[in-house]
Motif scaffolding. Structure first.
Motif, short mmCIF file in Angstrom:
data_model
loop_
_atom_site.label_atom_id
_atom_site.label_comp_id
_atom_site.label_asym_id
_atom_site.label_seq_id
_atom_site.Cartn_x
_atom_site.Cartn_y
_atom_site.Cartn_z
N HIS A 197 -2.67 8.22 -15.07
CA HIS A 197 -2.28 9.35 -14.22
C HIS A 197 -1.98 10.61 -15.03
O HIS A 197 -1.25 11.49 -14.58
CB HIS A 197 -1.07 8.97 -13.36
N SER A 221 -9.70 7.66 -8.83
CA SER A 221 -8.27 7.99 -8.70
C SER A 221 -7.47 7.24 -9.75
O SER A 221 -7.88 6.18 -10.25
CB SER A 221 -7.77 7.60 -7.31
N GLY A 222 -6.29 7.78 -10.07
CA GLY A 222 -5.42 7.10 -11.03
C GLY A 222 -5.01 5.72 -10.58
O GLY A 222 -4.94 4.79 -11.39
#
Length: 347
Positions: free
Chosen positions: A23, A102-103
């Motif tokens: 992230h 996506s993270g």
């Protein structure tokens, strides 16, 4: 088992994957992924030094799906199984350096990759200092066209998914064998390992699908159906997934108790089984939403004429059947769906 060099490189790769900055800001995340890919490349080199990889394309494909996704099956030594599995991880990580995943999904896919490295090499996870020795990270290759990147990504993500399927099937089978022998304590970590892989299923599929839906429809989808191939490609052709489903069925034949019954006599086992079944339901749910994002309300290329009107509806039915089957086996079961499915069977 595979030598000190392989053990050291496997431990380092696992530690890099375990600490991946999923992230972080885009630049930092890409650098972390390149470092992970480089570590996996060093592990590939260590395994290759023992014996080169089998030329998989020379083996006969057992299905249209295997031929399309460049997957083969055969009897392999421990070294060859580890090498080919780590090659899949390495290719996956190299693509993830650019894929807009996506993270949250990157964390799940990286966790599955880490577990695969440990399982395939037999290395033990170790808690070490935060500072991990770095390996040389090559500069990214000169740009291929985005279209060729997207086409390759479709294959690479599916290959990671196949790897997770097979590793999950083995972990579930190991846990079931322990349970048959009354070894619940030994079964628990293998159920946890299987859950890591199953949580990685939809992440790997989403990785494969990080291509524009328009490109998928225009350039990829028609290559998976006649006349491009003899038979329309379907998940039913994936032997790895069928092995996983068979392993899950066998597990539930050994521990068929309701959640309440199992929790009363073996609470840790009830939680571990529940976590695995929840992950399996979520995989079905995410397959529905992923299909919707790619094909909207079109029919599946492998759909039978008597099936629902579109791919999303068919996948939703599969999710409902799975949720109904598991309703009494997990803490927060979908009893509304279970009652509805039971009513349909009685009518």
């Amino acid at each position: 088992m595979l030598g000190s060099r392989v053990d050291a490189e496997a431990e380092r790769t696992a530690r890099v994957l375990g600490g991946l900055a999923t992230h972080a800001r885009p630049v930092e995340r890409t650098l972390a992924l390149r470092q992970a890919a480089a570590a996996a490349g060093e592990l590939v080199a260590a395994l290759s030094a023992l014996a080169p990889a089998v030329a998989g394309e020379g083996l006969p494909a057992e299905s249209t799906s295997q031929s399309f996704f460049r997957v083969r099956e055969g009897e392999l030594s421990d070294q060859q199984a580890a090498l080919h599995g780590v090659l899949v991880v390495h290719r996956g990580l190299e693509d993830l350096c650019e894929a807009p995943l996506s993270g949250a999904d990157l964390a799940l896919e990286a966790a599955g990759m880490r577990q695969a490295v440990l399982d395939l090499t037999g290395a033990a996870p170790r808690n070490g200092p935060d500072s991990i020795p770095l390996v040389a990270v090559p500069e990214p290759a000169a740009g291929a066209s985005m279209e060729s990147v997207w086409t390759a990504r479709w294959l690479i993500g599916h290959q990671v998914h196949v790897l997770f399927n097979i590793c999950a099937a083995v972990a579930v089978a190991d846990a079931t064998r322990h349970l048959r022998h009354g070894e619940a304590d030994a079964a628990l970590p293998r159920l946890a390992d299987a859950t890591v892989y199953v949580r990685g299923f939809p992440a790997a599929m989403t990785h494969a699908s990080t291509v524009p839906a328009e490109y998928y429809m225009a350039a990829i989808r028609h290559t998976m159906a006649p006349p491009s191939v003899d038979l329309p490609l379907s998940g039913r052709q994936h032997r790895g997934y069928k092995l996983f489903r068979a392993a899950m069925k066998d597990l539930l034949s050994v521990v068929p108790d309701s959640y309440e019954q199992l929790a009363a006599r073996a609470p840790e086992l009830a939680e571990a089984r529940g976590a695995l079944l929840e992950a399996d339901i979520v995989d079905g749910e995410r397959h529905v939403t992923l299909a919707y994002s790619m094909v909207h309300l079109r029919r599946s290329i492998a759909q039978k004429p008597e099936g629902p009107d579109n791919a999303v509806a068919e996948l939703r039915l599969m999710r409902h059947r799975r949720a109904a089957q598991y309703a009494s086996l997990i803490r927060f079961g979908d009893h509304y769906i279970a009652d509805a499915v039971a009513g349909l069977r009685r009518s």
